[in-house]
Motif scaffolding. Structure first.
Motif, PDB file in Angstrom:
ATOM      1  N   PHE A  12       0.825  -1.204   0.000  1.00 23.27           N
ATOM      2  CA  PHE A  12       0.000   0.000   0.000  1.00 23.27           C
ATOM      3  C   PHE A  12       0.866   1.265   0.000  1.00 23.27           C
ATOM      4  O   PHE A  12       0.554   2.242  -0.663  1.00 23.27           O
ATOM      5  CB  PHE A  12      -0.959   0.020   1.195  1.00 23.27           C
ATOM      6  N   GLN A  13       1.958   1.214   0.740  1.00 23.82           N
ATOM      7  CA  GLN A  13       2.873   2.350   0.774  1.00 23.82           C
ATOM      8  C   GLN A  13       3.407   2.638  -0.633  1.00 23.82           C
ATOM      9  O   GLN A  13       3.455   3.801  -1.060  1.00 23.82           O
ATOM     10  CB  GLN A  13       4.024   2.052   1.735  1.00 23.82           C
ATOM     11  N   PHE A  14       3.784   1.605  -1.337  1.00 28.89           N
ATOM     12  CA  PHE A  14       4.293   1.770  -2.700  1.00 28.89           C
ATOM     13  C   PHE A  14       3.212   2.340  -3.618  1.00 28.89           C
ATOM     14  O   PHE A  14       3.456   3.299  -4.363  1.00 28.89           O
ATOM     15  CB  PHE A  14       4.802   0.422  -3.230  1.00 28.89           C
ATOM     16  N   ILE A  15       2.015   1.779  -3.563  1.00 30.30           N
ATOM     17  CA  ILE A  15       0.919   2.236  -4.428  1.00 30.30           C
ATOM     18  C   ILE A  15       0.567   3.695  -4.150  1.00 30.30           C
ATOM     19  O   ILE A  15       0.458   4.504  -5.074  1.00 30.30           O
ATOM     20  CB  ILE A  15      -0.322   1.320  -4.263  1.00 30.30           C
ATOM     21  N   LEU A  52      10.776   5.375  -2.510  1.00 26.98           N
ATOM     22  CA  LEU A  52      12.083   4.884  -2.061  1.00 26.98           C
ATOM     23  C   LEU A  52      11.960   4.155  -0.725  1.00 26.98           C
ATOM     24  O   LEU A  52      12.537   3.081  -0.537  1.00 26.98           O
ATOM     25  CB  LEU A  52      13.067   6.054  -1.952  1.00 26.98           C
ATOM     26  N   ALA A  53      11.197   4.732   0.201  1.00 27.49           N
ATOM     27  CA  ALA A  53      11.004   4.101   1.510  1.00 27.49           C
ATOM     28  C   ALA A  53      10.341   2.734   1.371  1.00 27.49           C
ATOM     29  O   ALA A  53      10.731   1.768   2.045  1.00 27.49           O
ATOM     30  CB  ALA A  53      10.172   5.005   2.418  1.00 27.49           C
ATOM     31  N   SER A  54       9.357   2.634   0.488  1.00 27.26           N
ATOM     32  CA  SER A  54       8.681   1.338   0.314  1.00 27.26           C
ATOM     33  C   SER A  54       9.616   0.304  -0.302  1.00 27.26           C
ATOM     34  O   SER A  54       9.577  -0.871   0.068  1.00 27.26           O
ATOM     35  CB  SER A  54       7.417   1.497  -0.529  1.00 27.26           C
ATOM     36  N   LEU A  55      10.475   0.731  -1.222  1.00 29.13           N
ATOM     37  CA  LEU A  55      11.426  -0.206  -1.838  1.00 29.13           C
ATOM     38  C   LEU A  55      12.504  -0.643  -0.853  1.00 29.13           C
ATOM     39  O   LEU A  55      12.881  -1.820  -0.821  1.00 29.13           O
ATOM     40  CB  LEU A  55      12.051   0.418  -3.092  1.00 29.13           C
ATOM     41  N   ILE A  56      12.996   0.294  -0.032  1.00 21.91           N
ATOM     42  CA  ILE A  56      13.971  -0.079   1.002  1.00 21.91           C
ATOM     43  C   ILE A  56      13.322  -1.024   2.004  1.00 21.91           C
ATOM     44  O   ILE A  56      13.925  -2.017   2.425  1.00 21.91           O
ATOM     45  CB  ILE A  56      14.535   1.176   1.704  1.00 21.91           C
ATOM     46  N   GLY A  57      12.072  -0.725   2.371  1.00 22.62           N
ATOM     47  CA  GLY A  57      11.353  -1.602   3.298  1.00 22.62           C
ATOM     48  C   GLY A  57      11.111  -2.983   2.719  1.00 22.62           C
ATOM     49  O   GLY A  57      11.211  -3.990   3.418  1.00 22.62           O
ATOM     50  N   ALA A  58      10.804  -3.041   1.418  1.00 21.45           N
ATOM     51  CA  ALA A  58      10.618  -4.338   0.768  1.00 21.45           C
ATOM     52  C   ALA A  58      11.928  -5.113   0.733  1.00 21.45           C
ATOM     53  O   ALA A  58      11.949  -6.328   0.943  1.00 21.45           O
ATOM     54  CB  ALA A  58      10.067  -4.152  -0.641  1.00 21.45           C
ATOM     55  N   ALA A  59      13.032  -4.404   0.488  1.00 21.38           N
ATOM     56  CA  ALA A  59      14.344  -5.071   0.519  1.00 21.38           C
ATOM     57  C   ALA A  59      14.660  -5.565   1.924  1.00 21.38           C
ATOM     58  O   ALA A  59      15.276  -6.624   2.103  1.00 21.38           O
ATOM     59  CB  ALA A  59      15.432  -4.120   0.030  1.00 21.38           C
ATOM     60  N   THR A 141      -3.949  15.245  -2.190  1.00 18.69           N
ATOM     61  CA  THR A 141      -4.004  15.514  -0.752  1.00 18.69           C
ATOM     62  C   THR A 141      -4.408  14.262   0.018  1.00 18.69           C
ATOM     63  O   THR A 141      -3.764  13.887   1.004  1.00 18.69           O
ATOM     64  CB  THR A 141      -5.018  16.644  -0.454  1.00 18.69           C
ATOM     65  N   ALA A 142      -5.451  13.603  -0.440  1.00 17.48           N
ATOM     66  CA  ALA A 142      -5.937  12.398   0.244  1.00 17.48           C
ATOM     67  C   ALA A 142      -4.878  11.299   0.256  1.00 17.48           C
ATOM     68  O   ALA A 142      -4.657  10.653   1.288  1.00 17.48           O
ATOM     69  CB  ALA A 142      -7.210  11.896  -0.433  1.00 17.48           C
ATOM     70  N   PHE A 143      -4.202  11.096  -0.865  1.00 21.50           N
ATOM     71  CA  PHE A 143      -3.196  10.032  -0.922  1.00 21.50           C
ATOM     72  C   PHE A 143      -1.957  10.375  -0.109  1.00 21.50           C
ATOM     73  O   PHE A 143      -1.277   9.477   0.394  1.00 21.50           O
ATOM     74  CB  PHE A 143      -2.849   9.682  -2.369  1.00 21.50           C
ATOM     75  N   MET A 144      -1.655  11.666   0.062  1.00 25.01           N
ATOM     76  CA  MET A 144      -0.546  12.022   0.963  1.00 25.01           C
ATOM     77  C   MET A 144      -0.906  11.661   2.396  1.00 25.01           C
ATOM     78  O   MET A 144      -0.061  11.133   3.133  1.00 25.01           O
ATOM     79  CB  MET A 144      -0.184  13.501   0.822  1.00 25.01           C
ATOM     80  N   PHE A 145      -2.139  11.930   2.802  1.00 24.51           N
ATOM     81  CA  PHE A 145      -2.551  11.555   4.153  1.00 24.51           C
ATOM     82  C   PHE A 145      -2.604  10.032   4.316  1.00 24.51           C
ATOM     83  O   PHE A 145      -2.220   9.501   5.360  1.00 24.51           O
ATOM     84  CB  PHE A 145      -3.888  12.203   4.528  1.00 24.51           C
ATOM     85  N   LEU A 146      -3.060   9.321   3.290  1.00 23.91           N
ATOM     86  CA  LEU A 146      -3.055   7.851   3.349  1.00 23.91           C
ATOM     87  C   LEU A 146      -1.621   7.319   3.431  1.00 23.91           C
ATOM     88  O   LEU A 146      -1.352   6.358   4.156  1.00 23.91           O
ATOM     89  CB  LEU A 146      -3.775   7.264   2.140  1.00 23.91           C
ATOM     90  N   GLY A 147      -0.712   7.929   2.686  1.00 24.87           N
ATOM     91  CA  GLY A 147       0.698   7.539   2.753  1.00 24.87           C
ATOM     92  C   GLY A 147       1.251   7.737   4.155  1.00 24.87           C
ATOM     93  O   GLY A 147       1.999   6.897   4.661  1.00 24.87           O
ATOM     94  N   PHE A 148       0.865   8.821   4.803  1.00 26.24           N
ATOM     95  CA  PHE A 148       1.281   9.068   6.180  1.00 26.24           C
ATOM     96  C   PHE A 148       0.770   7.971   7.111  1.00 26.24           C
ATOM     97  O   PHE A 148       1.512   7.438   7.933  1.00 26.24           O
ATOM     98  CB  PHE A 148       0.782  10.438   6.651  1.00 26.24           C
ATOM     99  N   VAL A 149      -0.499   7.635   6.977  1.00 27.33           N
ATOM    100  CA  VAL A 149      -1.096   6.601   7.835  1.00 27.33           C
ATOM    101  C   VAL A 149      -0.363   5.264   7.650  1.00 27.33           C
ATOM    102  O   VAL A 149      -0.057   4.567   8.627  1.00 27.33           O
ATOM    103  CB  VAL A 149      -2.611   6.455   7.541  1.00 27.33           C
TER     104      VAL A 149
END
Length: 174
Positions: A12-15, A52-59, A141-149
């Motif tokens: 979800f973070q990546f998407i 980048l954070a999602s890819l590092i986390g996946a690695a 805006t909504a997806f930035m807040f979802l990314g934060f969550v």
């Protein structure tokens, strides 16, 4: 703690990050007069950082040395970037209604830029295109807040796994 939850959160973070990046770049490319607002550039940066954070986390799922502190720091930074971008967009979009052209025509993010011609303010887009840009900005805006969550959720899951003493994610702690 089920490591599958962390993997799902990473997805979800990546998407969400890719969506923020794509919408922000689209809004920036659509700027007709002058350069894109700083908030739009920041939103694109935020989407890139989240990706980048999602890819590092996946690695980190497969490389144990990336787990915990490194992924926690990158996710924390991405989370702060997401919430700052979301708040900035929410402030810049306050009072706008996508169905009301009068409330969007000179908005910095939506208008495509404005200039004065013969002492009259002229902005870059007609009502139809302005409405489309408005809905894109609201979605960003909504997806930035979802990314934060999601970043907060990932950090919380990593913290709980480390607190319980479970090392590893998939393949190490099943």
């Amino acid at each position: 703690m089920n490591p599958l939850i962390i993997a799902i959160l990473r997805g979800f973070q990546f998407i969400f990050s890719i969506i923020v990046l794509g919408i922000s770049v689209s809004l920036a490319k659509g700027q007709r007069i002058g350069s894109a607002p700083a908030a739009t550039g920041y939103a694109a940066f935020t989407g890139g950082l989240g990706t980048l954070a999602s890819l590092i986390g996946a690695a980190g799922i497969f490389i144990e040395s990336l787990q915990a502190l490194i992924t926690w720091a990158v996710d924390g930074l991405a989370g702060l970037a997401f919430v700052a971008g979301g708040i900035t967009y929410a402030i810049l979009l306050r009072g706008t209604s996508c169905s009301n052209y009068a409330s969007t025509w000179d908005n910095a993010i939506i208008s495509g830029g404005c200039t004065k011609i013969d002492k009259e303010k002229v902005c870059g887009y007609t009502p139809g295109k302005s409405k489309s840009r408005c809905t894109s900005a609201q979605a960003d805006t909504a997806f930035m807040f979802l990314g934060f969550v999601v970043c907060v959720g990932v950090c919380g899951m990593i913290f709980l796994r480390k607190r319980k003493g479970t090392s590893g994610y998939i393949g190490f702690g099943w």
